[in-house]
Scaffold this motif. Sequence first.
Motif, PDB file in Angstrom:
ATOM      1  N   ALA A   1       0.804  -1.161   0.077  1.00 42.71           N
ATOM      2  CA  ALA A   1      -0.017  -0.022   0.108  1.00 42.71           C
ATOM      3  C   ALA A   1       0.892   1.267  -0.030  1.00 42.71           C
ATOM      4  CB  ALA A   1      -1.008  -0.045   1.156  1.00 42.71           C
ATOM      5  N   GLY A   2       1.950   1.203   0.894  1.00 39.88           N
ATOM      6  CA  GLY A   2       2.979   2.488   0.821  1.00 39.88           C
ATOM      7  C   GLY A   2       3.659   2.499  -0.377  1.00 39.88           C
ATOM      8  N   ALA A   3       3.925   1.479  -1.223  1.00 42.91           N
ATOM      9  CA  ALA A   3       4.449   1.453  -2.356  1.00 42.91           C
ATOM     10  C   ALA A   3       3.656   2.299  -3.652  1.00 42.91           C
ATOM     11  CB  ALA A   3       5.046   0.032  -3.069  1.00 42.91           C
ATOM     12  N   VAL A   4       2.243   1.784  -3.449  1.00 46.37           N
ATOM     13  CA  VAL A   4       1.121   2.458  -4.198  1.00 46.37           C
ATOM     14  C   VAL A   4       1.308   3.923  -4.126  1.00 46.37           C
ATOM     15  CG1 VAL A   4      -1.103   2.600  -4.764  1.00 46.37           C
ATOM     16  CG2 VAL A   4       0.038   0.353  -4.772  1.00 46.37           C
ATOM     17  N   GLU A   5       1.364   4.366  -3.178  1.00 44.45           N
ATOM     18  CA  GLU A   5       1.296   5.871  -2.648  1.00 44.45           C
ATOM     19  C   GLU A   5       2.588   6.615  -3.338  1.00 44.45           C
ATOM     20  OE1 GLU A   5      -1.578   7.278  -1.367  1.00 44.45           O
ATOM     21  OE2 GLU A   5      -2.262   5.147  -1.480  1.00 44.45           O
TER      22      GLU A   5
ATOM     23  N   GLU B   1      -7.037  -1.257  -6.748  1.00 45.47           N
ATOM     24  CA  GLU B   1      -6.533  -2.035  -8.045  1.00 45.47           C
ATOM     25  C   GLU B   1      -5.137  -2.047  -8.169  1.00 45.47           C
ATOM     26  OE1 GLU B   1      -8.721  -1.280 -12.066  1.00 45.47           O
ATOM     27  OE2 GLU B   1      -9.682   0.129 -10.869  1.00 45.47           O
ATOM     28  N   LEU B   2      -4.630  -0.850  -7.905  1.00 43.57           N
ATOM     29  CA  LEU B   2      -3.046  -0.901  -8.062  1.00 43.57           C
ATOM     30  C   LEU B   2      -2.410  -1.846  -7.073  1.00 43.57           C
ATOM     31  CD1 LEU B   2      -2.563   2.990  -8.450  1.00 43.57           C
ATOM     32  CD2 LEU B   2      -2.331   1.239 -10.273  1.00 43.57           C
ATOM     33  N   GLN B   3      -2.821  -1.891  -5.682  1.00 43.82           N
ATOM     34  CA  GLN B   3      -2.277  -2.756  -4.810  1.00 43.82           C
ATOM     35  C   GLN B   3      -2.425  -4.130  -5.374  1.00 43.82           C
ATOM     36  OE1 GLN B   3      -4.558  -1.906  -1.326  1.00 43.82           O
ATOM     37  NE2 GLN B   3      -3.930   0.159  -0.958  1.00 43.82           N
ATOM     38  N   VAL B   4      -3.501  -4.591  -5.888  1.00 45.84           N
ATOM     39  CA  VAL B   4      -3.736  -5.892  -6.267  1.00 45.84           C
ATOM     40  C   VAL B   4      -2.626  -6.285  -7.487  1.00 45.84           C
ATOM     41  CG1 VAL B   4      -5.299  -7.579  -7.489  1.00 45.84           C
ATOM     42  CG2 VAL B   4      -6.008  -6.108  -5.794  1.00 45.84           C
TER      43      VAL B   4
END
Length: 422
Positions: A294-298, A380-383
């Motif tokens: 989740a942090g990587a997505v941010e 979506e991006l996390q998945v």
Amino acid sequence: MTNIVNAANAEASEFPEFPMPRAHGCPFDPPPAFHALREEGPLTRVRLRDGSTPWVVTRYAEQRTLLADPRLSVLPAHPGFPRPEREYADTATAADTGDGDAEAHGLSFINMDDPEHARLRRMVTGPFTIKRMEAMRPAVQKIVDDRIDDLLAGPNPTDLVEAFTLPVPSLVICELLGVPYQDHAFFQANSKAIITRSSTPEQRSEAHRRLGGYLGELLDAKHDQPGEDVLSDLAAKVRDGALTRQEATSMAVLLLFAGHETTANMIALGTLALLEHPDQLARLRESDDPAFVAGAVEELLRYLHIPHLGMRRVALEDIEVAGRTIRAGEGLLLLNEMGNRDPDVFPGADRLDLHRDARRHVTFSFGVHQCLGQPLARMELQVVYSTLYKRIPTLRLATGLEQIPFKHDSFVYGVHELPVAW
């Protein structure tokens, strides 16, 4: 009078022209001229090709302050509203948060001020809550896994955009809205016509008309045979008198367009950025921690940027900010990619660092007009980012970075193709 006009033209010519090109070989970074603007101060002037000279806001603190100020308007009809896209056409896109004829083209509520904006936005907030998005996560995971299965069974090398990054969000938004996926070629072709800078105003208007007609017919069908989807919810609101058919159709066009186009480009551009930063990709691929993903997505949302033209506003009253006076009727371009690269907020801001706490980014804007669909985009991006690189650990570019066709010709940034192999 002639002398006054000449003086105004001379003053305008002193300002740099906007928009500005990215540097060759630096596809993930804002244009170098944006950094020069920030060095001049948090608020500077630029010149659009129609001769207007809006303010440009390049620093994070001033962007947040102004985006929360009700004295700014998003209504394109206001004199002074900045229109940098007019060199291409008199309409813009959902991602641009500006439209030349919002009522006609169906992107109306994002171009409205409160209270009308709040009334219409409330009609579609329910399906995009974090709780609803988490309930969709297993379905999105299956979509991602199925597309990866197809990808691995297909040709190698292949175009990741065609094989994966566009189908995944298209399938997701179709499931959420209740749009038959077999019609995806139709709405993707019309979305492309809307966002491509080379499209004529007539082509762009016709694409809006076709999407509106298609979704209006679907809404009518949902009125008689409702399902468990957003279009059925909108059809019920039309039946109850809370929305007009045109308002519901406008919302459907916006959600269909924004729900797949921006996410598809973010998946592709994020994948390319990770392939170009193999140390960061390795950290993401090797992690089983959902919080890290989740942090990587941010951080990827902060580091990259999809809309080209910033967040646009016009002042309704005089506003004092950062030692400057923005006069009523003056336009503003708030460059969120520069807010996201503000070193006072994000040290080492030009570096991709998946361990960074990037949650304060302004990619989804700020204030009452922040992106409605951000919970869906994040999920979506996390998945995708937690699945694709684990299942295809040898994923690599099948060509050099200099051969990648970037979308410099579009209002929505990304890549036209992403040749990959494994």
